[in-house]
Design an enzyme around this catalytic site. Sequence first.
Site, PDB file in Angstrom:
ATOM      1  N   ARG A 296      49.189  31.485  34.250  1.00  9.59           N
ATOM      2  CA  ARG A 296      47.979  31.796  35.005  1.00  9.59           C
ATOM      3  C   ARG A 296      46.766  31.091  34.395  1.00  9.59           C
ATOM      4  O   ARG A 296      45.847  30.706  35.083  1.00  9.59           O
ATOM      5  CB  ARG A 296      47.774  33.314  34.959  1.00  9.59           C
ATOM      6  CG  ARG A 296      46.794  33.821  35.949  1.00  9.59           C
ATOM      7  CD  ARG A 296      46.603  35.295  35.771  1.00  9.59           C
ATOM      8  NE  ARG A 296      45.682  35.768  36.767  1.00  9.59           N
ATOM      9  CZ  ARG A 296      44.400  35.467  36.805  1.00  9.59           C
ATOM     10  NH1 ARG A 296      43.881  34.674  35.890  1.00  9.59           N
ATOM     11  NH2 ARG A 296      43.630  35.938  37.766  1.00  9.59           N
TER      12      ARG A 296
ATOM     13  N   ARG B 225      38.048  34.317  44.694  1.00  8.14           N
ATOM     14  CA  ARG B 225      38.397  35.654  45.164  1.00  8.14           C
ATOM     15  C   ARG B 225      37.831  35.781  46.557  1.00  8.14           C
ATOM     16  O   ARG B 225      36.639  35.906  46.739  1.00  8.14           O
ATOM     17  CB  ARG B 225      37.745  36.669  44.204  1.00  8.14           C
ATOM     18  CG  ARG B 225      38.259  38.071  44.275  1.00  8.14           C
ATOM     19  CD  ARG B 225      37.580  38.928  43.212  1.00  8.14           C
ATOM     20  NE  ARG B 225      37.875  38.489  41.857  1.00  8.14           N
ATOM     21  CZ  ARG B 225      39.022  38.733  41.226  1.00  8.14           C
ATOM     22  NH1 ARG B 225      39.969  39.440  41.812  1.00  8.14           N
ATOM     23  NH2 ARG B 225      39.217  38.297  40.002  1.00  8.14           N
TER      24      ARG B 225
ATOM     25  N   GLU C  33      52.580  42.142  51.262  1.00  5.19           N
ATOM     26  CA  GLU C  33      53.590  41.740  50.279  1.00  5.19           C
ATOM     27  C   GLU C  33      53.665  42.740  49.133  1.00  5.19           C
ATOM     28  O   GLU C  33      52.655  43.338  48.758  1.00  5.19           O
ATOM     29  CB  GLU C  33      53.246  40.362  49.680  1.00  5.19           C
ATOM     30  CG  GLU C  33      53.326  39.234  50.669  1.00  5.19           C
ATOM     31  CD  GLU C  33      53.322  37.864  49.982  1.00  5.19           C
ATOM     32  OE1 GLU C  33      53.627  37.776  48.770  1.00  5.19           O
ATOM     33  OE2 GLU C  33      52.998  36.890  50.667  1.00  5.19           O
TER      34      GLU C  33
ATOM     35  N   LYS D 203      53.530  43.873  45.438  1.00  6.60           N
ATOM     36  CA  LYS D 203      52.793  43.340  44.287  1.00  6.60           C
ATOM     37  C   LYS D 203      53.610  43.614  43.034  1.00  6.60           C
ATOM     38  O   LYS D 203      53.800  44.756  42.634  1.00  6.60           O
ATOM     39  CB  LYS D 203      51.409  43.998  44.169  1.00  6.60           C
ATOM     40  CG  LYS D 203      50.576  43.417  43.039  1.00  6.60           C
ATOM     41  CD  LYS D 203      49.166  43.990  43.031  1.00  6.60           C
ATOM     42  CE  LYS D 203      48.220  43.220  42.141  1.00  6.60           C
ATOM     43  NZ  LYS D 203      48.628  43.094  40.758  1.00  6.60           N
TER      44      LYS D 203
ATOM     45  N   ARG E 200      52.649  35.565  36.226  1.00  4.24           N
ATOM     46  CA  ARG E 200      52.395  34.604  37.303  1.00  4.24           C
ATOM     47  C   ARG E 200      52.799  33.201  36.843  1.00  4.24           C
ATOM     48  O   ARG E 200      52.491  32.804  35.723  1.00  4.24           O
ATOM     49  CB  ARG E 200      50.909  34.614  37.657  1.00  4.24           C
ATOM     50  CG  ARG E 200      50.556  33.789  38.875  1.00  4.24           C
ATOM     51  CD  ARG E 200      49.131  34.094  39.302  1.00  4.24           C
ATOM     52  NE  ARG E 200      48.773  33.396  40.522  1.00  4.24           N
ATOM     53  CZ  ARG E 200      47.713  33.700  41.267  1.00  4.24           C
ATOM     54  NH1 ARG E 200      46.927  34.693  40.917  1.00  4.24           N
ATOM     55  NH2 ARG E 200      47.433  33.027  42.359  1.00  4.24           N
TER      56      ARG E 200
ATOM     57  N   PHE F 252      55.548  33.571  46.144  1.00  5.76           N
ATOM     58  CA  PHE F 252      54.651  34.089  47.182  1.00  5.76           C
ATOM     59  C   PHE F 252      53.759  33.025  47.811  1.00  5.76           C
ATOM     60  O   PHE F 252      53.048  33.316  48.751  1.00  5.76           O
ATOM     61  CB  PHE F 252      53.832  35.285  46.685  1.00  5.76           C
ATOM     62  CG  PHE F 252      53.033  35.069  45.429  1.00  5.76           C
ATOM     63  CD1 PHE F 252      51.911  34.256  45.442  1.00  5.76           C
ATOM     64  CD2 PHE F 252      53.384  35.697  44.239  1.00  5.76           C
ATOM     65  CE1 PHE F 252      51.161  34.062  44.298  1.00  5.76           C
ATOM     66  CE2 PHE F 252      52.633  35.508  43.079  1.00  5.76           C
ATOM     67  CZ  PHE F 252      51.520  34.673  43.113  1.00  5.76           C
TER      68      PHE F 252
ATOM     69  N   GLU G 255      55.587  35.423  41.080  1.00  5.62           N
ATOM     70  CA  GLU G 255      55.462  36.371  39.968  1.00  5.62           C
ATOM     71  C   GLU G 255      56.873  36.569  39.413  1.00  5.62           C
ATOM     72  O   GLU G 255      57.787  36.936  40.157  1.00  5.62           O
ATOM     73  CB  GLU G 255      54.863  37.682  40.499  1.00  5.62           C
ATOM     74  CG  GLU G 255      54.457  38.659  39.436  1.00  5.62           C
ATOM     75  CD  GLU G 255      53.021  38.443  38.885  1.00  5.62           C
ATOM     76  OE1 GLU G 255      52.341  37.455  39.240  1.00  5.62           O
ATOM     77  OE2 GLU G 255      52.607  39.282  38.064  1.00  5.62           O
TER      78      GLU G 255
ATOM     79  N   LYS H  39      44.165  43.377  47.462  1.00  2.20           N
ATOM     80  CA  LYS H  39      45.151  44.191  46.737  1.00  2.20           C
ATOM     81  C   LYS H  39      44.874  45.678  46.884  1.00  2.20           C
ATOM     82  O   LYS H  39      43.724  46.090  47.063  1.00  2.20           O
ATOM     83  CB  LYS H  39      45.199  43.791  45.267  1.00  2.20           C
ATOM     84  CG  LYS H  39      43.912  44.014  44.518  1.00  2.20           C
ATOM     85  CD  LYS H  39      44.054  43.575  43.060  1.00  2.20           C
ATOM     86  CE  LYS H  39      42.714  43.438  42.403  1.00  2.20           C
ATOM     87  NZ  LYS H  39      42.727  43.085  41.010  1.00  2.20           N
TER      88      LYS H  39
HETATM   89  P1  AMP Z   1      45.325  41.538  39.694  1.00  3.15           P
HETATM   90  O1  AMP Z   1      45.739  40.747  38.459  1.00  3.15           O
HETATM   91  O2  AMP Z   1      45.526  42.983  39.565  1.00  3.15           O
HETATM   92  O3  AMP Z   1      43.967  41.117  40.191  1.00  3.15           O
HETATM   93  O4  AMP Z   1      46.301  41.120  40.892  1.00  3.15           O
HETATM   94  C1  AMP Z   1      46.516  39.811  41.270  1.00  3.15           C
HETATM   95  C2  AMP Z   1      47.806  39.322  40.615  1.00  3.15           C
HETATM   96  O5  AMP Z   1      48.939  39.937  41.214  1.00  3.15           O
HETATM   97  C3  AMP Z   1      48.069  37.848  40.834  1.00  3.15           C
HETATM   98  O6  AMP Z   1      47.386  37.105  39.864  1.00  3.15           O
HETATM   99  C4  AMP Z   1      49.572  37.738  40.675  1.00  3.15           C
HETATM  100  O7  AMP Z   1      49.876  37.467  39.329  1.00  3.15           O
HETATM  101  C5  AMP Z   1      50.080  39.132  40.961  1.00  3.15           C
HETATM  102  N1  AMP Z   1      50.989  39.251  42.121  1.00  3.15           N
HETATM  103  C6  AMP Z   1      52.083  40.021  42.148  1.00  3.15           C
HETATM  104  N2  AMP Z   1      52.687  39.975  43.332  1.00  3.15           N
HETATM  105  C7  AMP Z   1      51.975  39.128  44.116  1.00  3.15           C
HETATM  106  C8  AMP Z   1      52.094  38.664  45.460  1.00  3.15           C
HETATM  107  N3  AMP Z   1      53.085  39.069  46.254  1.00  3.15           N
HETATM  108  N4  AMP Z   1      51.159  37.809  45.918  1.00  3.15           N
HETATM  109  C9  AMP Z   1      50.144  37.399  45.128  1.00  3.15           C
HETATM  110  N5  AMP Z   1      49.979  37.802  43.850  1.00  3.15           N
HETATM  111  C10 AMP Z   1      50.881  38.652  43.339  1.00  3.15           C
END
Ligand code: AMP
Length: 572
Positions: A269, A413, A247, A249, A254, A338, A298, A419
Amino acid sequence: MLFSEVAECFAKVEATASRLEMSAQAAELLKKCEKEEVKPLIYIIEGNVAPSHEGLDIGIGEKFAIRAISQTSGYTEKAVLAEYKKSGDLGSAAENLLSKKSQMSLASSPNTLSKAYSSFVKIAQMSGAGSQESKVSLLSELLNGAKPVEARYLIRFCLGKLRLGIGDPSIIDALSMMKHDDKTDSQTILRAFNLCSDLGEVAEYYIAGKDLSHFSTQPFKPIRPALAERLSNAEEIMNKLGKCAVEAKYDGLRMQVHVREGRVDIYSRKLEKMTHMFPEITQAASKLKIKSAIFEGEALAYNAKEKKYYSFQQTMQRKRKYGIEGMAKEFPLRLFVFDLMYLNGKDMTLEKYSKRRKSLEKLFSKTEPLVPSELIYTDNPKKLDIYFTDLIGQGLEGIIAKDLSQPYVAGARKFAWIKLKKSYGALADTVDIVIIGYYLGKGQRQEFEFGGLLAAVLNDETDEFETIAKIGSGFSEDEMQSFEKMLDEIKVKDKPKGVNSKLTPDFWVKPKYVITVAADEITLSPMHTAGMVGETGYALRFPRMMSLRDDKGPEDITTTKEIIEMFEMQKK
Ligand code: AMP
C-alpha cells in the site's frame, strides 16, 4: 546549476513554516534549472535518488559520514563526534567544522547539482566488500568542493535525513508555480503523479510542455491507491450511489500486482516492492494468460480446508524477509482481486467500474489463489444490511460499496468507494494515526520505560500533524518493549517540523510509525490540536491500540477532515 544554490534554497525552506512560501522558494529554484536538472532536483528535494518504489536508498552509515567529514575538515573523528553531540545533527556539525576550516582545498572545484546527483546515485548503487570506503571517498570529494551550508545538506542527504518539511503536494504546487506563479496546473500534475508515483518523471514531462492529461499508467510504475469514504449506514449509501456493487471488505494486506511478459512485481500500500515475500502470488500472476496487467487486491491467509480466514495479525506475519517458504506453506495467501487498472497495453483507470469488473472476472476465473472479491449488486438497503451481517459473521470487516459508473480514482478519497465497517462504540470506524512522541512509564510500567504514546492525524490542508490522542492501553508487554526499542531509534531532540501540539511528551519522535486505534467516540478537547478552532480541538475518547500498521506511511493516515466528518456522523 551549482549545488550551493540548492543548499541555500534548502536553508530558506527549512526556516519557513508556510507551505505556500516553501513552494514559492522551490519554484524559484526550479526556474533556475536546466531541463535535465529538474528530475534529479525533484528526487533530491524528496530526500532520495529515485522514487521510493525503486528501493534505491542512499543510506551511508553515521560512522562513515563522520570519517568523510574528518577527512575533509582536518578535524579528528573524535572531534567530529563531539561537535555532533552538541547539536544532535551531523549535517550542522559538518557545516560548523567546515566553516572553521581556514581555506577550501586547492584542488577542489565547486559542486554542480549534476555532479552531486551522480555521486549520490553511485553511493546508493555501491554494495559489497569495500563499498563503504568508496562511498566515503565519494562523499569526501563532494565535501571538499562544498561551502559550509552545502555540507549541511550533503551530509543529511547521504544519511537519508534531509527532512526539509516539504512534501509531495508542496513540490507539485512548486512545479505549477514555476510556470504560472500559482496552482493552476497542480491538479493535473497531481493526477499524473497518482498514476505513476514518480514525481521526477512527471516533472520532466510537464516542463517539456507535453499534455499531462495524456499521461497514463504503465507496468512497474505503481499507482497511488484509491481510497474509500465513509457513511454511517446502508440507507445513506443507497441514497448516494443508487444501485451499486457491494463488495466484501477483507482485513488483510493490500497488494498491487504488476505483470508484463512473465515479469511480476508486487507493491505494498505504501508502494514498496515486496515481490519476493509472496512466491505463491508471484507464481500465479506469472501464469496468467495475458501480455500485461496491473491489478489490485487484498491478500488474506486463508485455510481452504476449513474455509476460514486467518486474522489480520496472522496474515501480517507473511510480510517478512526470512523464512518465506515455510510461512508460505503454513499460511498460504489468497488474493481477493478487487480492481483491474491496466490490461494488455491498455490503461483501464478511466473505464467505469462495471467494465473493469467484467474484465476482472473474466481474467480471474480458475486462477486460484487469485480470486475475484465477493460481491452482490443491489439498490436495497435491507439487502445490504443482511449481506453486511453475514460477512461480519464470517470474520470480515464489513463492506465497500462501489459506484458502478466511476473510474479508478488513483490516490484520492472520493465517493466512488464507500466503506461501512463493524463499529467500535459510537465510532463508525477505527482511525489510523501516526506516533509523534512517547511517555515514560509510571508505577508498574517503569521497568519498560514506556508509558504510552502521543499520536496525531494529518491536516492535509496545512500538511501538519495535529495531536488527537494519548494512548496508554491496548499494549501487551511484548508490544511495550518493542515500541520502546523502535521509538528510541527515531527519538529527536525537539518537536519535529510539521507537528502541531500543545502537549509535550517525554520524548518526541520522527513521525514514522502508524497505528490503528479504536475509540469509544470523538470528543471536543482543549488539549489536542486536531481541527482546533479557538481553544477547541478533537480528541479520541478511550483510545486503544489495535495494531501497528507498517503497511501505511504517515501520509496515508486519517485526516483532520475525516475526523470532523466522523464527529458529525456520530451525532446522528
Ligand atoms: P480502510 O483502510 O479502513 O480505509 O479501508 C480501505 C482498505 O480496505 C483498502 O485500502 C483495502 O486495503 C481494503 N479492502 C479490503 N477489501 C476491499 C475491497 N473489496 N475493495 C477495496 N478495498 C478493500
